[in-house]
Design an enzyme around this catalytic site. Structure first.
Site: not given
Length: 415
Positions: A53, A55, A199, A225, A228, A234
Site C-alpha cells: 500500500y 498512498e 487524449d 493509456t 494498446k 492496463r
C-alpha cells in the site's frame, strides 16, 4: 516442475484463465485497443509490489515500508519523461479514463465549457457522454469530421472555439485513423485562451516508437493509456509541463484516487523501458505499415475504408457493401474467430467496424498476413465457410509472446 497454486486452490478460476489464454491464442485479435503485454510486463504485475500500500508519492507516502515502491515509481516516472520528452509524468492513474478525470480536475471547475470530439465522430465517453462524469460535470461542445472525407473539420473547430470560448480543448478519438494537427489545435487554443488537452490513448505507443507525431510539445496536458500499442499493463498516465505538475499530481492523489497500484506502476516502468529500444521502434513502424496494407486490402475486398486509409495502427470501415452494419459484422466475424469492434462512422449512417494491427504485429505478422486477413474478413462477411479453420492455422503459426507454442527467435520473443 512447481505446482500451480491457482490450479490446486481454485481450479474453477484456473479453468477460466486457461480458456482465456486459449481464446487469445486461437482467435485473431484485431481489437484496436488491445495488445499482448510482454512476459516481463506480466512478471512485474505478479510481483510482491501487489502487496504494498503506497498512498501518496515517492518520499511522501502515508504508509511505512515504501522505500522500494518509491524506487519503482521514480524509475517509471524517469523513463516516461525521457521517452516522451515531458517535464513531468504521473504514472499512477488506474486507467485512461482516470487520467482524463484527473486532467479535468487539474484544469477545470464544474460547469466549465469544453470543446472535444463529438461522440458520433469517435469521441470517447470522457469527451462529454451524458452517461459519464464528463458530460455531467462540464458543458461539452462537440466538433466533428467532414462527412465525406472523415477528416477533422478544423474550420469548424476554430468557429466553435470562437463562439463558445471553452476553458479547454480536447484532442483525441477512439476511431480517428489520421494524425491530428497538434500545432493547429495549439494555435486555436491560444486564440481563445483555452488549455489544450490531448487524449493520446491510442497513438501514444506509436509516439514512443517514433511512428506518430509527439503531442507533448504542444499540449498543456497529455493523457494516455499504457496498454494498446505501448504494450504495457492496463493503466494510464499523464504528461505535462513543470508548471502544472503539482496541480496534476494533486488531481490524481488525493482528489480522484487513493493508493497507487504499485505492481502496475512497476509494470509500466518495464513497458517504458521496452519502448525505448530499437526493437520497439521497429515494431511501431511495422504496426503502421501493416495497418496501411490491411486498409488497402480491405478496400480491395469491397469494404468502404474511412478517410481512404490510415496513418496509425487503427482502421475504420463500413461493411455496408456486404449488406450488414457494424454490430452484425462484428458478430459474423467473431463466429470465424476474428475479433473486431463496432464503431460510429463519419457520415452518421449505420455503425461500422474498427480494427487495429497492434496485437497481430506483436505476434510477428506482416504484409502477407495482412492481405490474408483482409481476404478472410471478406469471405466471412460474404457468407463463405472455412474462414474459422484458416484463422486457427494463421494464429497457430504466429502465437502470442510467452505462449508455450511461441517460436524461439521470433519477433515477439526478441522483444
Amino acid at each position: 516442475m512447481p505446482v500451480d497454486p491457482l490450479l490446486t486452490q481454485d481450479p474453477e478460476l484456473a479453468d477460466v484463465l486457461a480458456a482465456e489464454a486459449e481464446r487469445q491464442a486461437r482467435t485473431l485479435q484485431l481489437n484496436a485497443a488491445e495488445n499482448f503485454a510482454s512476459p516481463a510486463v506480466l512478471r512485474a504485475l505478479a510481483s510482491p509490489l501487489a502487496n504494498k500500500y503506497a498512498e501518496g508519492y515517492p518520499g511522501a507516502r502515508h504508509h511505512a515500508g515504501c522505500e522500494l515502491a518509491d524506487l519503482a515509481e521514480r524509475i517509471a516516472q524517469d523513463r516516461a519523461k525521457a521517452l516522451f520528452g515531458a517535464a513531468h509524468a504521473n504514472v499512477q492513474p488506474h486507467s485512461g479514463s482516470a487520467a482524463v478525470l484527473a486532467a479535468y480536475a487539474a484544469l477545470l471547475r464544474p460547469g466549465d465549457t469544453v470543446l472535444a470530439t463529438a461522440l458520433p465522430a469517435g469521441g470517447h465517453l470522457t469527451h462529454g457522454s451524458p452517461a459519464n462524469f464528463s458530460g455531467r460535470w462540464f458543458d461539452f461542445v462537440g466538433y466533428g469530421v467532414d462527412p465525406e472525407t472523415g477528416l477533422i473539420a478544423y474550420d469548424e473547430v476554430r468557429a466553435l472555439a470562437r463562439a463558445h470560448r471553452p476553458r479547454a480543448i480536447v484532442v483525441g478519438s477512439t476511431t480517428y485513423p489520421r494524425h491530428p494537427d497538434h500545432a493547429l489545435f495549439r494555435a486555436i487554443a491560444d486564440e481563445v485562451g483555452a488549455y489544450l488537452v490531448v487524449d493520446a490513448s491510442h497513438p501514444i505507443g506509436l509516439v514512443a516508437g517514433g511512428a506518430a507525431p509527439n503531442p507533448v510539445p504542444y499540449a498543456d496536458v497529455v493523457c494516455a493509456t499504457t496498454h494498446k500499442v505501448l504494450r504495457g499493463p492496463r493503466g494510464g498516465m499523464i504528461l505535462c509541463g513543470a508548471d502544472l505538475a503539482e496541480r496534476v499530481d494533486r488531481a490524481v492523489f488525493p482528489f480522484s484516487q487513493g493508493g497507487a497500484q504499485m505492481h502496475t506502476v512497476a509494470a509500466k516502468a518495464v513497458a517504458f523501458g521496452e519502448a525505448a529500444t530499437p526493437a520497439f521502434t521497429a515494431y511501431a513502424h511495422r504496426a503502421v505499415a501493416n495497418a496501411r496494407v490491411l486498409a488497402a486490402a480491405l478496400a480491395a475486398e469491397g469494404l468502404d475504408v474511412t478517410t481512404g486509409g490510415t496513418d496509425t495502427h487503427l482502421i475504420t470501415a463500413d461493411p455496408g457493401p456486404f449488406g450488414v452494419e457494424g454490430r452484425t459484422a462484428r458478430s459474423v466475424l467473431a463466429a470465424s474467430g476474428i475479433v473486431v469492434d463496432a464503431c460510429p462512422l463519419p457520415h452518421g449512417g449505420p455503425r461500422g467496424i474498427r480494427l487495429g494491427t497492434a496485437a497481430a504485429t506483436t505476434q510477428g505478422m506482416g504484409a502477407t498476413e495482412m492481405t490474408r486477413i483482409a481476404a478472410l474478413i471478406g469471405r466471412a462477411l460474404g457468407g463463405e465457410r472455412g474462414a474459422a479453420e484458416e484463422v486457427r492455422a494463421l494464429t497457430a503459426a504466429f502465437p502470442p509472446p510467452g505462449s508455450p507454442t511461441e517460436t524461439v527467435g521470433s519477433v515477439p520473443a526478441a522483444l
